[in-house]
Design a protein around this motif. Structure first.
Motif, PDB file in Angstrom:
ATOM      1  N   ALA A   1       1.225  -1.313  -0.130  1.00 58.51           N
ATOM      2  CA  ALA A   1       0.158   0.065  -0.162  1.00 58.51           C
ATOM      3  C   ALA A   1       0.861   1.160  -0.244  1.00 58.51           C
ATOM      4  CB  ALA A   1      -0.778  -0.016   1.356  1.00 58.51           C
TER       5      ALA A   1
ATOM      6  N   ARG B   1       2.316   1.462  -3.843  1.00 61.73           N
ATOM      7  CA  ARG B   1       0.882   1.825  -4.194  1.00 61.73           C
ATOM      8  C   ARG B   1       0.665   3.495  -4.268  1.00 61.73           C
ATOM      9  NH1 ARG B   1      -1.551  -3.058  -3.038  1.00 61.73           N
ATOM     10  NH2 ARG B   1      -2.725  -1.918  -2.108  1.00 61.73           N
TER      11      ARG B   1
ATOM     12  N   TYR C   1      -1.281   1.464 -11.215  1.00 62.89           N
ATOM     13  CA  TYR C   1      -0.840   0.937 -10.097  1.00 62.89           C
ATOM     14  C   TYR C   1      -0.334  -0.395 -11.278  1.00 62.89           C
ATOM     15  CZ  TYR C   1      -3.444   2.774  -5.883  1.00 62.89           C
ATOM     16  OH  TYR C   1      -3.720   4.061  -5.445  1.00 62.89           O
TER      17      TYR C   1
ATOM     18  N   THR D   1      -3.766  -3.763  -8.713  1.00 62.04           N
ATOM     19  CA  THR D   1      -5.078  -3.192  -7.837  1.00 62.04           C
ATOM     20  C   THR D   1      -5.767  -2.175  -8.351  1.00 62.04           C
ATOM     21  OG1 THR D   1      -3.976  -3.351  -6.198  1.00 62.04           O
ATOM     22  CG2 THR D   1      -5.813  -2.209  -5.733  1.00 62.04           C
TER      23      THR D   1
ATOM     24  N   THR E   1      -9.107   2.607  -7.227  1.00 66.28           N
ATOM     25  CA  THR E   1     -10.346   3.835  -7.576  1.00 66.28           C
ATOM     26  C   THR E   1      -9.697   5.104  -6.558  1.00 66.28           C
ATOM     27  OG1 THR E   1     -11.049   2.809  -5.059  1.00 66.28           O
ATOM     28  CG2 THR E   1     -11.945   1.838  -7.403  1.00 66.28           C
TER      29      THR E   1
ATOM     30  N   GLN F   1      -9.465   4.048  -3.083  1.00 59.92           N
ATOM     31  CA  GLN F   1      -8.093   3.378  -3.193  1.00 59.92           C
ATOM     32  C   GLN F   1      -6.445   4.179  -3.539  1.00 59.92           C
ATOM     33  OE1 GLN F   1      -8.450  -0.326  -2.312  1.00 59.92           O
ATOM     34  NE2 GLN F   1      -5.505   0.263  -2.603  1.00 59.92           N
ATOM     35  N   GLU F   2      -7.278   5.430  -4.626  1.00 58.83           N
ATOM     36  CA  GLU F   2      -5.922   6.270  -4.348  1.00 58.83           C
ATOM     37  C   GLU F   2      -5.663   6.449  -2.644  1.00 58.83           C
ATOM     38  OE1 GLU F   2      -6.625   6.515  -9.463  1.00 58.83           O
ATOM     39  OE2 GLU F   2      -7.187   7.948  -7.740  1.00 58.83           O
TER      40      GLU F   2
ATOM     41  N   ARG G   1      -6.092   6.117   0.146  1.00 60.40           N
ATOM     42  CA  ARG G   1      -6.072   5.187   1.105  1.00 60.40           C
ATOM     43  C   ARG G   1      -4.666   4.907   0.767  1.00 60.40           C
ATOM     44  NH1 ARG G   1      -8.954   2.757   4.702  1.00 60.40           N
ATOM     45  NH2 ARG G   1      -7.213   1.181   5.365  1.00 60.40           N
ATOM     46  N   ASP G   2      -4.525   4.936  -0.559  1.00 58.15           N
ATOM     47  CA  ASP G   2      -3.179   4.233  -0.919  1.00 58.15           C
ATOM     48  C   ASP G   2      -2.293   5.479  -0.698  1.00 58.15           C
ATOM     49  OD1 ASP G   2      -3.422   1.716  -1.071  1.00 58.15           O
ATOM     50  OD2 ASP G   2      -3.482   1.895  -3.099  1.00 58.15           O
TER      51      ASP G   2
END
Lengths: 412, 260
Positions: free
Chosen positions: B53, B56, B200, B204, B207, B210-211, B213-214
């Motif tokens: 993570a 990313r 990515y 992965t 979204t 997701q971006e 969060r990473d």
């Protein structure tokens, strides 16, 4: 152990070898034996007597980690923050040594306050230990200056604005204030010159503290330790040799203290690291909440509770200075609060007021905190200037134990 | 005796209480919605980073954030600690041009960065940064996850919190956008992330959530790069000291057995 089979040889025969040669010329070995091995110590010292040894060890840790930090530090307004970030990120194990140093500052002050409380509670300042008390208070003041100067060095927002607030407080002294502020800061606001001066002040004071600790310990070894009963040892049955009795007890205290220390360094660094100080100093942007480190909060509380700026400064400095008078303000011949019911209640209130003043400092003495702060300030000074001198009158017909060993057998 | 003990305990507890109280003292400026709490692997005294993570998140930083936000305290070499080889780090560094002194004519030149170089600042100075960003200089991100009130939860909430403003909302300055989690419910940064904005390499799906969060994980890692080493070493030190404490306790009791 070459002479293991010759125990009945005369003394002169044993005094051969490098150690004896050295000791005959510079008696460090026999002095060490006398002061740290055979040294007679009251047998009833409780856990609060561990803090002297703890403070010594933390001081050495601070000096060791401090030298390392100084080697990697740049004392300029442009370079200080970046050099501390480099210590944290790029210098191998720099984060660990810096974290130990920062945690050590808080732990040192915490241990120092406990040590000071112990001295007050058990009357360790009374004759013949006045010099021990006075050198200890000099150390307290020196350590506070050292801690303050050290906090400025990372040149984060709190460093800068803390120095600014302190400068303005000095500025409030009538007459010499502005001159003194300029002398310390080298300018009207904290900057390159002040940072360089604070860096030198921090280093010089740190080693001076080590020297005064030597004097403090020397004074201790003249009179010997006080003890929780506050009576002088009556005979050999009342004391034990320092080693192995108090070496083992101090070792236990040190390991337990190290556990607490490690818990903060490794798992709770936020307790000692102020997040705002990870922002670089910005003279154009005042933080919403300027607040000193926790160990200055009670004095900050006094500063803010007193209506006048200069009066506040006088009161917070006076809060330390009044401690210097304690051996002569206290007229009671009884040392330990254990036998002084009135004084014991007063001491409890004093501790409550001191902690309360810390919270007052945190809340900038606003609203109800202002009233609480003023009550606490009045009590703080009344304790030393009124209650302490008067407490001797409340102590009539108090019978002290004849000896420590007998008291131990009868009591606990 | 017992009274003294109670007094001592009270004093110690008081000290601890004031310590604990100070740790969450930071006031949060400007009204904003309370960011919902997210579960992060790096939370708590034993937290650790999910390095994939973090990697990313670095991709998000490099492809999006770094256009405006600096990360002065980081060197390219520091990226090795998120699980990259030195060759990978050198390759990342080499894509960046940094000032390289002057040439024989005395004109400034640039050169490819090395792992020892600090991250390149996107703007020459804070004034240029402010001028290019609606008058507000984008904050440096080296310690953002530590110094931003609300921490990672709030960073994530801001990144994913852009929405239609209420009818009463009027921007306070040109370029300001509504965001309920930003200070004063307004932010000068336009929505930085959208679905599929980042590529990515590990497959992965990129979204927006997701971006966000990473990149939040990456920012937390940058703010406390030694967190995992700290926790691991801490466990070893504490276990060692506990063992030592038992031994020293037994020793002390044995030494004192002839006194009491």
């Amino acid at each position: 152990m070459t002479d293991a089979g010759s125990r009945d040889m005369p003394d002169e025969q044993e005094k051969t070898g490098v150690v004896a040669w050295l000791d005959a010329r510079l008696p460090v070995v026999s002095a060490f034996r006398r002061e740290y091995v055979d040294y007679r110590t009251p047998r009833n010292l409780n856990g609060l007597w561990n803090f002297g040894a703890i403070l010594t060890v933390v001081l050495l840790v601070m000096l060791a980690t401090g030298i390392f930090l100084a080697i990697n530090y740049t004392p300029t307004a442009a370079g200080a923050f970046a050099s501390v970030e480099a210590i944290e990120r790029q210098v191998p194990s720099g984060w660990l040594l810096r974290s130990i140093h920062v945690t050590g500052a808080s732990m040192f002050l915490a241990a120092l306050y406990i040590h000071l409380f112990r001295g007050l509670y058990y009357g360790s300042y009374k004759a013949p230990r006045e010099m021990l008390w006075l050198t200890g208070l000099v150390l307290l003041a020196m350590v506070m200056f050292t801690a303050f100067a050290g906090y400025v060095l990372p040149w984060g927002q709190m460093s800068y604005w803390g120095a600014d607030v302190a400068g303005k407080a000095v500025d409030a002294i009538p007459g010499v204030g502005p001159w003194l502020e300029h002398f310390l800061q080298g300018a009207d606001a904290p900057g390159d010159v002040s940072l360089h001066r604070f860096f030198i002040l921090h280093m010089v004071l740190a080693f001076a503290v080590l020297g005064v600790v030597g004097v403090h310990v020397a004074a201790l070894h003249v009179t010997g330790s006080n003890n929780p009963l506050g009576i002088e040892p009556a005979g050999p049955r009342d004391t034990v040799p320092f080693h192995p009795y108090y070496t083992s007890k101090d070792a236990l205290g040190l390991v337990l203290f190290a556990l607490l220390f490690a818990a903060v360094v490794f798992f709770l660094p936020n307790v000692v690291f102020e997040a705002e100080n990870f922002r670089p100093a910005n003279p154009l942007h005042t933080p919403a909440d300027i607040e000193p480190e926790w160990y200055f909060l009670p004095f900050y509380g006094i500063l803010q509770s007193v209506p006048s700026k200069f009066g506040g400064l006088l009161a917070s400095v006076g809060a330390i200075l009044v401690l210097f008078l304690v051996p002569w303000l206290d007229r009671s011949p009884i040392r330990s609060a254990r036998f002084r019911p009135f004084y014991r209640v007063c001491m409890g209130l004093l501790v409550v007021c001191f902690i309360l003043l810390g919270f007052v400092g945190r809340h900038h003495a606003q609203g109800g905190w202002m009233i609480a702060g003023r009550v606490a300030v009045v009590y703080y000074f009344a304790h030393f200037l009124v209650l302490l001198p008067l407490s001797a009158r409340t102590e009539r017909g108090i019978v002290l134990p004849d000896g420590i060993a007998d008291a131990g057998r009868r009591g606990a | 005796m017992r009274g003294g003990m109670r007094l001592r305990l009270g004093f110690l507890l008081g000290l601890l209480a004031s310590l604990a109280d100070i740790s969450h003292a930071m006031a949060q400026a400007g009204p904003h919605d309370r960011p919902p709490h997210q579960v992060w692997s790096f939370e708590g005294p034993l937290g650790r980073f999910d390095l994939s993570a973090v990697q990313r998140g670095y991709a998000v930083y490099a492809q999006v954030c770094s256009a405006c936000h600096g990360m002065k305290s980081m060197t390219y070499g520091d990226l090795a600690a998120m699980g990259l080889t030195m060759e990978q780090v050198s390759r990342i560094a080499a894509t960046q041009q940094v000032p390289g002194g002057v040439d024989a004519q005395g004109d400034p030149v640039t050169r490819a960065a090395t792992p020892a170089d600090h991250f390149r600042d996107p703007f020459a100075n804070p004034e240029a940064a402010a001028a290019a960003n609606n008058g507000v200089a984008p904050p440096d991100q080296s310690r953002l996850a530590l110094v931003y009130p609300g921490g990672p939860d709030r960073i994530y909430a801001v990144l994913t919190g852009y929405r239609e403003p209420p009818a009463a909302y009027r921007p306070s300055h040109a370029g300001a956008v509504y965001n309920p989690y930003a200070s004063g419910r307004e932010i000068a940064m336009p929505p930085p992330l959208r679905d599929g904005q980042v590529v990515y390499t590990d497959g992965t799906p990129a979204t927006t959530a997701q971006e966000a969060r990473d990149v939040t994980t990456f920012l937390a890692w940058v703010a406390q790069p030694h967190l995992e080493a700290r926790h691991r070493l801490g466990m070893q030190v504490v276990l060692y000291l506990l063992f030592l404490a038992v031994l020293v306790f037994l020793l002390k009791r044995r030494v004192w057995s002839d006194v009491h």
